[in-house]
Design a protein around this motif. Sequence first.
Motif, PDB file in Angstrom:
ATOM      1  N   SER A  22       0.959  -1.287  -0.053  1.00 12.53           N
ATOM      2  CA  SER A  22       0.334   0.046   0.233  1.00 12.53           C
ATOM      3  C   SER A  22       0.999   1.091  -0.032  1.00 12.53           C
ATOM      4  O   SER A  22       1.975   1.063   0.606  1.00 12.53           O
ATOM      5  N   THR A  23       0.236   2.396  -1.530  1.00 17.76           N
ATOM      6  CA  THR A  23       1.620   3.311  -0.944  1.00 17.76           C
ATOM      7  C   THR A  23       0.171   4.747  -0.644  1.00 17.76           C
ATOM      8  O   THR A  23      -0.261   4.606  -0.517  1.00 17.76           O
ATOM      9  N   PRO A  24       1.458   5.762  -0.152  1.00 14.92           N
ATOM     10  CA  PRO A  24       0.926   6.967   0.717  1.00 14.92           C
ATOM     11  C   PRO A  24      -0.372   7.623  -0.885  1.00 14.92           C
ATOM     12  O   PRO A  24       0.829   7.565  -1.716  1.00 14.92           O
ATOM     13  N   ILE A  25      -0.931   7.934  -0.066  1.00 13.85           N
ATOM     14  CA  ILE A  25      -1.680   9.012  -1.557  1.00 13.85           C
ATOM     15  C   ILE A  25      -2.213  10.044  -1.040  1.00 13.85           C
ATOM     16  O   ILE A  25      -3.129   9.952   0.435  1.00 13.85           O
ATOM     17  N   GLU A  26      -2.269  11.345  -1.881  1.00 10.90           N
ATOM     18  CA  GLU A  26      -2.788  12.529  -0.602  1.00 10.90           C
ATOM     19  C   GLU A  26      -3.969  12.184  -1.493  1.00 10.90           C
ATOM     20  O   GLU A  26      -4.340  12.747  -2.923  1.00 10.90           O
ATOM     21  N   ILE A  27      -4.801  12.928  -0.706  1.00 11.45           N
ATOM     22  CA  ILE A  27      -6.254  12.778  -0.983  1.00 11.45           C
ATOM     23  C   ILE A  27      -7.128  14.513  -0.246  1.00 11.45           C
ATOM     24  O   ILE A  27      -7.958  13.691  -0.801  1.00 11.45           O
ATOM     25  N   PHE A  28      -6.016  14.972   0.402  1.00 11.70           N
ATOM     26  CA  PHE A  28      -7.258  16.233  -0.270  1.00 11.70           C
ATOM     27  C   PHE A  28      -5.940  16.898   0.296  1.00 11.70           C
ATOM     28  O   PHE A  28      -4.374  16.656   0.881  1.00 11.70           O
ATOM     29  N   SER A  29      -6.279  18.706   0.199  1.00 11.34           N
ATOM     30  CA  SER A  29      -5.516  19.677   0.624  1.00 11.34           C
ATOM     31  C   SER A  29      -6.066  21.149   0.813  1.00 11.34           C
ATOM     32  O   SER A  29      -7.085  20.920   0.343  1.00 11.34           O
ATOM     33  N   GLY A  30      -5.294  21.860   1.909  1.00  6.88           N
ATOM     34  CA  GLY A  30      -6.120  22.935   2.734  1.00  6.88           C
ATOM     35  C   GLY A  30      -5.430  23.297   3.218  1.00  6.88           C
ATOM     36  O   GLY A  30      -4.103  22.919   3.810  1.00  6.88           O
ATOM     37  N   ASP A  31      -6.272  24.756   4.284  1.00 11.54           N
ATOM     38  CA  ASP A  31      -5.814  24.871   5.255  1.00 11.54           C
ATOM     39  C   ASP A  31      -5.714  24.201   6.428  1.00 11.54           C
ATOM     40  O   ASP A  31      -6.052  22.529   5.891  1.00 11.54           O
ATOM     41  N   LEU A  32      -4.719  24.642   7.434  1.00 10.55           N
ATOM     42  CA  LEU A  32      -4.557  23.644   8.644  1.00 10.55           C
ATOM     43  C   LEU A  32      -5.839  22.582   9.520  1.00 10.55           C
ATOM     44  O   LEU A  32      -6.389  21.462   9.301  1.00 10.55           O
ATOM     45  N   PHE A  58      -7.848   4.455  -0.713  1.00  5.11           N
ATOM     46  CA  PHE A  58      -8.318   5.170  -1.591  1.00  5.11           C
ATOM     47  C   PHE A  58     -10.059   5.434  -2.014  1.00  5.11           C
ATOM     48  O   PHE A  58     -10.673   6.594  -1.323  1.00  5.11           O
ATOM     49  N   GLU A  59     -10.095   4.609  -1.984  1.00  3.17           N
ATOM     50  CA  GLU A  59     -11.631   5.188  -2.845  1.00  3.17           C
ATOM     51  C   GLU A  59     -12.566   4.897  -1.843  1.00  3.17           C
ATOM     52  O   GLU A  59     -13.653   5.195  -2.139  1.00  3.17           O
ATOM     53  N   LYS A  60     -12.865   4.770  -0.609  1.00  4.62           N
ATOM     54  CA  LYS A  60     -13.678   4.882   0.409  1.00  4.62           C
ATOM     55  C   LYS A  60     -13.138   6.429   1.066  1.00  4.62           C
ATOM     56  O   LYS A  60     -14.057   7.321   1.275  1.00  4.62           O
TER      57      LYS A  60
END
Length: 82
Positions: free
Chosen positions: A7-17, A66-68
């Motif tokens: 399992s590899t790490p994937i960015e799912i979201f980005s935003g402020d803290l 990832f999908e969930k």
Amino acid sequence: MTTKKPSTPIEIFSGDLYEAEMVKNLLENENIEAFLKDEYIGTIAPWYSAPGGAGSVKVIVLSKYFEKARRIVEAYEMQRHK
């Protein structure tokens, strides 16, 4: 012999803290392991971790979730834009 795909790490979201913490908590409430990337530098100097400083804190999940996780993040973003 069966081989497990790592399992590899994937960015799912980005935003402020604040938003990243909210998404991380939503994922963890659904038993999805998640962690934040760049939470310190993204807060102190966001332009170092993202162009223009937008989306400077990232939420990372393992690829097996990832999908969930994607469905949860999509629901969050739809609520946020109402």
